[in-house]
Design a protein around this motif. Structure first.
Motif, PDB file in Angstrom:
ATOM      1  N   HIS A  22       0.795  -1.158  -0.079  1.00  0.00           N
ATOM      2  CA  HIS A  22      -0.060   0.027  -0.114  1.00  0.00           C
ATOM      3  C   HIS A  22       0.943   1.266   0.068  1.00  0.00           C
ATOM      4  O   HIS A  22       1.842   1.359   0.697  1.00  0.00           O
ATOM      5  CB  HIS A  22      -0.999   0.140   1.261  1.00  0.00           C
ATOM      6  CG  HIS A  22      -1.735   1.318   1.352  1.00  0.00           C
ATOM      7  ND1 HIS A  22      -2.809   1.503   0.450  1.00  0.00           N
ATOM      8  CD2 HIS A  22      -1.526   2.475   2.173  1.00  0.00           C
ATOM      9  CE1 HIS A  22      -3.112   2.935   0.709  1.00  0.00           C
ATOM     10  NE2 HIS A  22      -2.395   3.302   1.796  1.00  0.00           N
ATOM     11  N   TYR A  23       0.507   2.174  -0.853  1.00  0.00           N
ATOM     12  CA  TYR A  23       1.449   3.319  -1.056  1.00  0.00           C
ATOM     13  C   TYR A  23       0.749   4.672  -0.582  1.00  0.00           C
ATOM     14  O   TYR A  23      -0.531   4.773  -0.990  1.00  0.00           O
ATOM     15  CB  TYR A  23       1.640   3.523  -2.522  1.00  0.00           C
ATOM     16  CG  TYR A  23       2.819   4.800  -2.854  1.00  0.00           C
ATOM     17  CD1 TYR A  23       3.925   4.832  -2.136  1.00  0.00           C
ATOM     18  CD2 TYR A  23       2.250   5.629  -3.735  1.00  0.00           C
ATOM     19  CE1 TYR A  23       4.783   5.879  -2.514  1.00  0.00           C
ATOM     20  CE2 TYR A  23       3.088   6.754  -3.981  1.00  0.00           C
ATOM     21  CZ  TYR A  23       4.488   6.795  -3.162  1.00  0.00           C
ATOM     22  OH  TYR A  23       5.139   8.217  -3.518  1.00  0.00           O
ATOM     23  N   THR A  24       1.116   5.449   0.040  1.00  0.00           N
ATOM     24  CA  THR A  24       0.280   6.694   0.686  1.00  0.00           C
ATOM     25  C   THR A  24       0.125   7.790  -0.317  1.00  0.00           C
ATOM     26  O   THR A  24      -0.507   8.847   0.128  1.00  0.00           O
ATOM     27  CB  THR A  24       0.726   7.044   2.165  1.00  0.00           C
ATOM     28  OG1 THR A  24       2.012   7.440   2.204  1.00  0.00           O
ATOM     29  CG2 THR A  24       0.897   5.890   3.212  1.00  0.00           C
ATOM     30  N   GLY A  25       1.181   7.586  -1.327  1.00  0.00           N
ATOM     31  CA  GLY A  25       1.359   8.921  -2.053  1.00  0.00           C
ATOM     32  C   GLY A  25       2.435   9.823  -1.545  1.00  0.00           C
ATOM     33  O   GLY A  25       2.810  10.793  -2.377  1.00  0.00           O
ATOM     34  N   ASP A  26       3.084   9.449  -0.628  1.00  0.00           N
ATOM     35  CA  ASP A  26       4.346  10.147  -0.356  1.00  0.00           C
ATOM     36  C   ASP A  26       5.607   9.128  -0.284  1.00  0.00           C
ATOM     37  O   ASP A  26       5.556   8.136   0.851  1.00  0.00           O
ATOM     38  CB  ASP A  26       4.199  10.675   1.020  1.00  0.00           C
ATOM     39  CG  ASP A  26       5.392  11.492   1.461  1.00  0.00           C
ATOM     40  OD1 ASP A  26       6.409  11.446   0.935  1.00  0.00           O
ATOM     41  OD2 ASP A  26       5.217  12.247   2.638  1.00  0.00           O
ATOM     42  N   ASP A  29       7.066   8.640   3.267  1.00  0.00           N
ATOM     43  CA  ASP A  29       5.941   8.393   4.357  1.00  0.00           C
ATOM     44  C   ASP A  29       6.357   6.785   5.034  1.00  0.00           C
ATOM     45  O   ASP A  29       6.156   6.091   4.356  1.00  0.00           O
ATOM     46  CB  ASP A  29       4.768   8.576   3.993  1.00  0.00           C
ATOM     47  CG  ASP A  29       3.707   8.248   5.034  1.00  0.00           C
ATOM     48  OD1 ASP A  29       3.996   8.110   6.486  1.00  0.00           O
ATOM     49  OD2 ASP A  29       2.632   8.409   4.873  1.00  0.00           O
ATOM     50  N   ASN A  32       3.697   3.995   4.738  1.00  0.00           N
ATOM     51  CA  ASN A  32       3.645   3.104   3.521  1.00  0.00           C
ATOM     52  C   ASN A  32       3.795   1.656   4.072  1.00  0.00           C
ATOM     53  O   ASN A  32       4.808   1.367   4.743  1.00  0.00           O
ATOM     54  CB  ASN A  32       4.830   3.593   2.565  1.00  0.00           C
ATOM     55  CG  ASN A  32       4.403   4.560   1.713  1.00  0.00           C
ATOM     56  OD1 ASN A  32       3.421   4.765   1.108  1.00  0.00           O
ATOM     57  ND2 ASN A  32       5.305   5.504   1.847  1.00  0.00           N
ATOM     58  N   SER A  90       6.240   4.136  -5.833  1.00  0.00           N
ATOM     59  CA  SER A  90       4.479   4.200  -5.894  1.00  0.00           C
ATOM     60  C   SER A  90       3.862   3.136  -6.798  1.00  0.00           C
ATOM     61  O   SER A  90       4.685   2.428  -7.512  1.00  0.00           O
ATOM     62  CB  SER A  90       4.534   5.434  -6.798  1.00  0.00           C
ATOM     63  OG  SER A  90       3.066   5.757  -7.394  1.00  0.00           O
ATOM     64  N   ALA A  92       1.641   3.249  -8.706  1.00  0.00           N
ATOM     65  CA  ALA A  92       1.678   3.614  -9.921  1.00  0.00           C
ATOM     66  C   ALA A  92       2.548   3.022 -11.117  1.00  0.00           C
ATOM     67  O   ALA A  92       2.016   2.645 -12.171  1.00  0.00           O
ATOM     68  CB  ALA A  92       1.538   5.322 -10.192  1.00  0.00           C
ATOM     69  N   GLU A  99      -2.571  -3.690  -4.282  1.00  0.00           N
ATOM     70  CA  GLU A  99      -2.769  -2.141  -4.959  1.00  0.00           C
ATOM     71  C   GLU A  99      -2.195  -2.319  -6.447  1.00  0.00           C
ATOM     72  O   GLU A  99      -1.468  -1.572  -6.829  1.00  0.00           O
ATOM     73  CB  GLU A  99      -2.059  -0.945  -4.015  1.00  0.00           C
ATOM     74  CG  GLU A  99      -2.625   0.164  -4.037  1.00  0.00           C
ATOM     75  CD  GLU A  99      -2.119   1.088  -3.191  1.00  0.00           C
ATOM     76  OE1 GLU A  99      -2.578   0.986  -1.947  1.00  0.00           O
ATOM     77  OE2 GLU A  99      -1.504   1.726  -3.389  1.00  0.00           O
ATOM     78  N   SER A 101      -1.390  -0.991 -10.380  1.00  0.00           N
ATOM     79  CA  SER A 101      -1.220  -0.114 -10.969  1.00  0.00           C
ATOM     80  C   SER A 101      -2.420   0.056 -11.952  1.00  0.00           C
ATOM     81  O   SER A 101      -2.829  -0.577 -12.594  1.00  0.00           O
ATOM     82  CB  SER A 101      -0.070   0.072 -11.765  1.00  0.00           C
ATOM     83  OG  SER A 101       0.210   1.151 -12.752  1.00  0.00           O
TER      84      SER A 101
END
Length: 161
Positions: A22-26, A29, A32, A90, A92, A99, A101
């Motif tokens: 899981h990636y928090t977007g940072d 962080d 994560n 990420s 993505a 999670e 992409s």
């Protein structure tokens, strides 16, 4: 599974870079959730000390997988002391079954994380490969609309997350 060159998506200032369940977007962080199935490490004094600490920390957490030990030690002040720069990658670009992409025009790797059993992993990895082949065979004007997505998980359950 590697789909395209990941090098452009590594952080130049990262000593230890790791994919995530899981990636928090940072990327910095510590919340994560790292996944040890894919990582990139620069060999330097910081990363060497980090690996020594990680390895020795297994004794404090007997019976735990190295990924679980990492989740404990990522908060340890010793990592700040040695100056190791951890970066979380990420989903993505470095996705997985936990999670996936969402944009197949960006994805570099996909991992059969959150999946119990070799048979389930192989099944869903084959589906991923079929999805990728089908996506790559689409005409460029169709790819731009980003309507195509993964059909996984199938045998790998999101309930395992």
């Amino acid at each position: 599974m590697w789909f395209r060159d990941p090098w452009p998506h590594f952080y130049p200032d990262g000593d230890f870079q790791i994919a995530c369940d899981h990636y928090t977007g940072d990327a910095t962080d510590l919340e994560n959730r790292p996944n040890g199935g894919f990582n990139y490490v620069k060999s330097n004094n910081r990363s060497i000390e980090f690996y020594k600490f990680w390895y020795s920390s297994r004794e404090k957490h007997p019976g735990l997988h190295d990924q679980d030990v990492l989740n404990f030690i990522k908060y340890d002040p010793f990592l700040t002391e040695i100056g190791v720069r951890i970066r979380f990658l990420s989903t993505a670009y470095f996705g997985g079954i936990c999670e996936p992409s969402k944009d197949l025009s960006k994805v570099c790797t996909m991992h059969a994380n959150c999946c119990i059993g070799l048979g389930s992993k192989i099944h869903d990895l084959r589906i991923m490969l079929d999805d990728w082949r089908n996506y790559m065979s689409l005409p460029p004007n169709i790819k731009r609309f980003r309507l195509y997505s993964w059909r996984v998980p199938q045998n790998c359950s999101l309930a395992e997350i």
